[in-house]
Design a protein around this motif. Structure first.
Motif, mmCIF file in Angstrom:
data_model
loop_
_atom_site.group_PDB
_atom_site.id
_atom_site.type_symbol
_atom_site.label_atom_id
_atom_site.label_comp_id
_atom_site.label_asym_id
_atom_site.label_seq_id
_atom_site.Cartn_x
_atom_site.Cartn_y
_atom_site.Cartn_z
ATOM 1 N N SER B 175 55.876 25.222 12.338
ATOM 2 C CA SER B 175 55.729 24.996 13.761
ATOM 3 C C SER B 175 56.782 25.700 14.598
ATOM 4 O O SER B 175 57.971 25.413 14.499
ATOM 5 N N ARG B 235 50.423 19.991 15.001
ATOM 6 C CA ARG B 235 49.224 20.345 14.258
ATOM 7 C C ARG B 235 49.601 20.731 12.828
ATOM 8 O O ARG B 235 50.587 21.454 12.603
ATOM 9 N N GLN B 237 49.160 23.123 10.186
ATOM 10 C CA GLN B 237 48.693 24.511 10.310
ATOM 11 C C GLN B 237 48.118 24.995 8.995
ATOM 12 O O GLN B 237 48.736 25.764 8.258
ATOM 13 N N HIS B 274 50.698 16.284 22.199
ATOM 14 C CA HIS B 274 50.250 17.134 21.097
ATOM 15 C C HIS B 274 50.025 18.526 21.685
ATOM 16 O O HIS B 274 49.377 18.665 22.715
ATOM 17 N N GLY B 276 48.176 20.909 20.735
ATOM 18 C CA GLY B 276 46.821 21.432 20.581
ATOM 19 C C GLY B 276 46.806 22.733 19.793
ATOM 20 O O GLY B 276 47.849 23.383 19.694
ATOM 21 N N MET B 278 43.988 20.142 18.240
ATOM 22 C CA MET B 278 44.197 18.972 17.381
ATOM 23 C C MET B 278 43.287 19.018 16.157
ATOM 24 O O MET B 278 42.149 19.445 16.243
ATOM 25 N N ASN B 279 43.804 18.524 15.031
ATOM 26 C CA ASN B 279 42.962 18.186 13.896
ATOM 27 C C ASN B 279 42.748 16.684 13.972
ATOM 28 O O ASN B 279 43.553 15.906 13.448
ATOM 29 N N ARG B 280 41.697 16.261 14.659
ATOM 30 C CA ARG B 280 41.455 14.817 14.774
ATOM 31 C C ARG B 280 41.197 14.240 13.391
ATOM 32 O O ARG B 280 40.465 14.810 12.597
ATOM 33 N N GLU B 283 46.392 14.742 11.728
ATOM 34 C CA GLU B 283 47.700 14.348 12.258
ATOM 35 C C GLU B 283 47.583 13.376 13.431
ATOM 36 O O GLU B 283 48.575 12.786 13.844
#
Lengths: 192, 321
Positions: B175, B235, B237, B274, B276, B278-280, B283
């Motif tokens: 990140s 996120r 990654q 967040h 963005g 996003m991985n709903r 995370e």
């Protein structure tokens, strides 16, 4: 500026009387308070607009009980200035317009000192981004001359002929702690 | 401000000043006519070597609202896919007459190279380089936090984030957002705790100006009763992951995912951020992302105002190229 001579030209009573007169002139010229909206140009135009608004409410029976803040606001011109590129980037000041906006109002631009007219030109541009007023007028506390654009004030607190080497400074209670207008002349310069 | 390459380039005063200018920019975005003339005649090139939706459109909107001419250039469909080097691309931009280059690149340090090698005279704005930095994201996060903690639009003008506690949880290793946020939030006086599984912490994280933890629930409960004022989920990654960094998505989500139960541990004023996309379900859970504490949509709007402030301070004054 320690090498500058300061010459006071207006004190708190003179400033107060000038503002009272301008308030009356505004009402007279406008045939009453209908549609008036006072927008001060930051920094020192903004408190002047507020004071004029308070005076309008105080002297005009039709405005009895109206909150002066409904008649006044501020208009930032920083990003519309033509000398933006000549200085390091400056932070813009807030623009505050009362609800209802400027459309079809009689907008009175208020500033402390009118000189070259460039600030007022920038203010006209900034104003047209906000809407379309019915009319725009200009009220200033001090007109010191040296115009570079075809602009004149409708209401003037005091005409102050100055040399271009002198600086006119307006101090206000709200921004500087006390009310005064002083002329700063460089040491050894002209002036009495 | 000549370039903006790292969140560490900003002093506390500069950062607060930029956030204050962003407040004024945000106020202008409430008007009917959102356009300002400040950058008329200036050319801003968006140079995106990596995919991006919100950062690219955000910079584009910011530059256009300030009346700059905007040229957006993405590596796909350009000569970069034919093998053109960064240097040749940069010299092309110089010839076109760019005043500022907003660059996103998969290689850490690419914006720095662009700014310091003398290839171009334009100011360089880092819009994310590899796993290094993403300073404007940190600025918009700080702007969003300041509004949330100081009581809304304009209320925090002139203030920093002294005393605020922020938990940043997730894939810190990959990140650039985390690094920029740690640096900027520290500059602004906030206390940051990074939370991640040990496999997703970068080497040398001990030297960053923050605390590091591996237990999210303990971090949210706070030390000595001081619970966090904000949680920032990062996120995961997946596209940068060349190995298995955690056993399963379910286990990651159970230990490091931000959900409604975890947010309920926080004080009433605390907010969720967040960067963005996003991985709903990984995370961040859907109820957390769409809940009342979420400032995620606000972050996007604030991104435009913050980037307007950065472009304005870089290009509007006499110091500009």
């Amino acid at each position: 500026m320690s090498s500058a001579a300061l010459r006071p030209v207006m004190g708190a009573p003179e400033i107060s009387r000038a503002l009272s007169r301008i308030a009356h002139e505004l009402l007279e010229r406008n045939h009453g308070p209908e549609g008036l909206l006072l927008l001060g140009i930051p920094r020192r135009g903004a408190p002047l607009a507020r004071r004029l608004g308070e005076r309008l409410v105080a002297v005009e029976p039709a405005l009895a009980g109206v909150d002066p803040s409904a008649l006044t606001g501020s208009l930032d011109v920083t990003m519309h200035r033509d000398d933006l590129r000549r200085h390091p980037a400056r932070a813009p000041w807030p623009t505050q317009v009362p609800p209802g906006g400027v459309d079809d109002r009689v907008v009175v631009l208020v500033d402390d000192v009118l000189s070259t007219g460039r600030t007022v030109r920038a203010a006209l541009d900034a104003l047209s981004d906000l809407g379309r007023p019915r009319a725009v007028r200009l009220a200033v506390l001090v007109d010191r001359g040296h115009r570079e654009l075809p602009i004149r004030a409708d209401h003037v607190g005091k005409n102050l002929p100055t040399s271009s080497r002198e600086r006119v400074r307006v101090l206000l209670e709200e921004t500087d702690g006390s009310d005064a207008v002083v002329i700063e002349a460089p040491e050894g310069g002209e002036g009495p | 401000m000549r370039h903006l390459l790292s969140a560490a380039d900003l002093s506390r005063e500069q950062a607060v000043h930029l956030l204050d200018v962003a407040e004024q920019m945000a106020a202008t975005q409430q008007r009917e006519i959102k356009k300002l003339p400040a950058l008329r005649g200036r050319t801003v090139v968006n140079l995106f070597f990596e995919d991006s939706t919100r950062t690219r459109t955000s910079f584009e909107a910011a530059a256009k609202r300030l009346s700059a001419d905007v040229i957006t250039f993405s590596a796909k469909g350009s000569s970069v896919s034919k093998g053109e080097s960064l240097k040749d691309t940069a010299m092309t931009l110089e010839a076109i007459g760019a005043d500022a280059v907003v660059v996103r690149h998969s290689a850490s340090g690419a914006p720095h190279r662009l700014a310091t090698s003398g290839w171009i005279r334009a100011g360089v704005l880092n819009a994310g380089d590899g796993t290094h930095e993403h300073p404007t994201q940190a600025l918009l996060d700080a702007f969003t936090l300041r509004r949330a903690l100081r009581g809304g639009a304009g209320a925090g003008t002139g203030t920093d984030l002294a005393g605020a506690r922020v938990v940043v949880v997730g894939d810190v290793l990959h990140s650039r957002v985390a690094r920029s946020n740690v640096l900027l939030l520290h500059t602004l006086g906030a206390r940051v705790t990074l939370v991640a599984p040990p496999t997703l912490l970068p080497v040398g994280v001990g030297a960053w100006p923050c605390e590091v933890a591996t237990d999210l629930d303990a971090a949210l409960a706070g030390s000595g009763g001081a619970r966090p004022d904000a949680v920032m989920a990062l996120r995961v990654q997946l596209e940068r992951m060349d190995a298995a960094y955690f056993p399963s998505a379910r286990e990651y989500s159970r230990r490091y995912g931000v959900d409604g139960r975890r947010l309920a541990l926080l004080p009433d004023h605390a907010v969720l951020l967040h960067p963005g996309p996003m991985n709903r379900g990984l995370e961040i859970s859907a109820d957390a992302a769409d809940g009342v504490r979420s400032r995620i949509v606000e972050q996007v709007a604030n991104g435009v105002a913050t980037r307007m402030a950065a472009l304005y301070l870089m290009l509007a004054g006499e110091d500009a190229a």
